[in-house]
Design an enzyme around this catalytic site. Structure first.
Site, PDB file in Angstrom:
ATOM      1  N   ASP A 339       0.828  -1.218   0.000  1.00 58.71           N
ATOM      2  CA  ASP A 339       0.000   0.000   0.000  1.00 58.71           C
ATOM      3  C   ASP A 339       0.858   1.261   0.000  1.00 58.71           C
ATOM      4  OD1 ASP A 339      -2.259  -1.720   0.427  1.00 58.71           O
ATOM      5  OD2 ASP A 339      -1.672  -1.831   2.518  1.00 58.71           O
ATOM      6  N   SER A 364       2.423   6.877   0.761  1.00 53.02           N
ATOM      7  CA  SER A 364       1.566   5.992   1.554  1.00 53.02           C
ATOM      8  C   SER A 364       0.147   6.116   1.011  1.00 53.02           C
ATOM      9  CB  SER A 364       1.606   6.381   3.030  1.00 53.02           C
ATOM     10  OG  SER A 364       0.661   5.627   3.762  1.00 53.02           O
ATOM     11  N   ARG A 365      -0.414   5.004   0.539  1.00 49.36           N
ATOM     12  CA  ARG A 365      -1.729   5.063  -0.092  1.00 49.36           C
ATOM     13  C   ARG A 365      -2.868   4.935   0.923  1.00 49.36           C
ATOM     14  NH1 ARG A 365       1.073   1.274  -3.392  1.00 49.36           N
ATOM     15  NH2 ARG A 365       1.993   2.297  -5.205  1.00 49.36           N
ATOM     16  N   VAL A 366      -2.540   4.636   2.172  1.00 50.72           N
ATOM     17  CA  VAL A 366      -3.580   4.404   3.175  1.00 50.72           C
ATOM     18  C   VAL A 366      -3.389   5.275   4.410  1.00 50.72           C
ATOM     19  CG1 VAL A 366      -4.641   2.678   4.678  1.00 50.72           C
ATOM     20  CG2 VAL A 366      -3.842   2.009   2.415  1.00 50.72           C
TER      21      VAL A 366
END
Length: 521
Positions: A339, A364-366
């Site tokens: 992620d 950071s995708r989350v």
């Protein structure tokens, strides 16, 4: 001496009462080949994939290839004592490792056996190393932060509990240091940590264990070590064993952080086994299921739904690149599974920027959803500031006359880069990071010499703890910046008393001059 018939009959009756009629049936096979950490055996028609098999000399193996006329076995130990013609028998058990609280504070091998010399591990719980990952309906969204204690990560690439964040970079750029510092920062955070060392030198693992012990982090950590001297099968199963140990805590409602250091070496070990087992090689000689090897491991990291206890397992896999090439086979595979990634740049590392995180390629995708509001507010423009500074700095080195606005941007950029430097094994609580970045964003550092920035930061933290702990507590408990101008007043008051290096030198020179003048008089 006469023998009475009554005595004989009673003796026979007693023996008949103790007689147990039990028949044990074992399915066995015969070793037809052994070498390089693998064996082949025929006669095991009913063996299961991943089943534990036992050789004559007590060494265990795991069924890896189920073929028409034989079974390919990876040997989980010393294979030199196994010979062609030896017997191998089924155990009926899928490969499993011991789990539970008894492992905390211990160093174990990938089979869960202690290697720290502290005696046996007393636990009656075990889990299979392979397990289906939780499906979508068994998960919930990532909404709680996992604080690493590293300013540049918590500000720019925040990590949430249940996330999979890749740490990637060349060798000797500080990847393991980030992982160890993150474990150290989990003290008093109600977090169980698992550090899986794959293919590391034993001296390196020992050094990491001693660091964790010195900072009081070993009490809540399990270290799984498959050193470079171990056979390739142990390097291959090590991360799965660590994941199984973590799942025991996750499914009991606890939060777990697991670090795989590193999956490049695990991929190499798996390639070695696969080539010896005659699996068809593909790109870069890796077998076709190398993506599945990593995806089924990393998908096990999750934040479980409330129905399943709400536990979480956060994975920080580490991948080593060659000359910064993230487009190689294994790096691209793991980037697509995770992620987000924290990319470490070797040029920045050798230039003294440590941790050497490249803000441009790290993402950071989350974790932004889990980032505390105060941190999100003070770090909002940080990435843009760094990007514009890097662009201006490369341009400014060729120009002589710069306008005031450009000089101001360059000055702010220099201080931003300096603020994001951090010493080894010195994680900071989130409230301290927020105050430092607030001071940076509101111009309190603009008039300071760059060399004094880190000293200003540490002295400001000491001043805040001594005089304004309530502001720290407010940020920590609410996750928001204090209302009003209390924070500004506190930072301004401290800055008025802060003495720069130039001022110290001047004061020292004045004192010497006064002393000389007095001596002359």
């Amino acid at each position: 001496m006469s023998i009475k018939t009554e005595e004989i009959s009673s003796l026979i009756k007693k023996q008949l009462a103790n007689y147990q009629d039990s028949i044990s049936v074992e399915e066995t096979g015969t070793v037809t080949y052994v070498g390089d950490g693998v064996a082949r055996a025929d006669g095991l028609e009913n063996a299961m994939a991943g089943e534990l098999l036992e050789f004559d000399n007590g060494v265990y193996g795991m069924a890896q290839n189920l073929e028409a006329n034989n079974v390919g076995i990876v040997v989980l130990g010393d294979y030199t004592g196994i010979r062609e013609g030896d017997t191998v028998k089924r155990t009926g058990r899928i490969m499993e490792v011991p789990v539970g609280d008894a492992l905390l504070g211990r160093v174990v091998d990938p089979l869960g056996r202690p290697i720290d010399g502290l005696g046996d591990i007393k636990t009656d719980k075990s889990r299979p190393i392979e397990r289906k990952a939780p499906d979508v309906m068994e998960r919930k969204s990532v909404s709680e932060p996992l604080q690493t204690g590293i300013k540049v990560i918590d500000a720019l690439v925040p990590i949430g509990r249940g996330q999979r964040e890749l740490i990637i970079g060349d060798r000797k750029t500080g990847k393991t240091s980030i992982a160890i510092d993150t474990i150290i920062n989990q003290k008093d955070q109600d977090m169980i940590c698992i550090y899986v060392a794959i293919g590391q030198k034993e001296s390196t693992v020992r050094s990491a264990v001693e660091t964790l012990r010195r900072y009081g982090a070993l009490d809540y950590t399990i270290v799984v070590s498959a050193s470079a001297s171990n056979p390739a099968p142990l390097l291959y199963i090590a991360p799965y064993a660590g994941a199984a140990m973590g799942e025991e805590f996750m499914y009991n409602g606890k939060d777990v952080l697991i670090i795989y250091d590193d999956l490049s070496k695990q991929a190499d070990a798996y390639r070695e086994l696969s080539l010896i087992l005659r699996r068809p090689p593909g790109r870069e000689a890796y077998p076709g299921d190398i993506f599945y090897t990593h995806s089924r491991l990393l998908e096990r990291a999750a934040r479980l739904s409330d129905d399943l206890g709400g536990g979480s397992m956060t994975a920080l896999p580490i991948i080593q690149t060659q000359a910064g090439d993230v487009s190689a086979y294994i790096p691209t595979n793991v980037i697509s599974i995770t992620d987000g990634q924290i990319f470490l740049d070797s040029d920045s590392f050798y230039a003294g920027q440590r941790p050497a995180i490249d803000a441009g390629t790290s993402v950071s995708r989350v974790g932004g959803d889990a980032q505390v509001k105060a941190m999100k507010k003070v770090s909002g423009t940080l990435r843009l500031d760094i990007a514009s500074y890097n662009e201006l700095a490369s341009f400014a080195q060729f120009g002589s006359d710069l306008d005031a606005a450009t000089q101001a941007k360059l000055a702010r950029g220099e201080r931003t880069v300096e603020v994001l430097k951090q010493g080894l094994h010195q994680p900071q609580p989130v409230e301290q990071q927020v105050v430092t970045l607030y001071a940076l964003g509101h111009g309190y550092l603009d008039s300071l010499p760059v060399d004094d920035i880190l000293r200003f930061e540490s002295e400001l933290a000491a001043y805040m703890r001594a005089n304004h702990q309530d502001l720290y507590d407010q940020i920590k408990s609410t996750g928001k910046l204090p209302e009003g101008d209390d924070l500004d007043k506190a930072i301004s008051t401290f800055k008025d008393t802060f003495e720069t290096s130039d001022q110290k030198k001047q004061a020292s020179a004045d004192d010497e001059a006064d002393a000389t003048e007095e001596a002359e008089n």
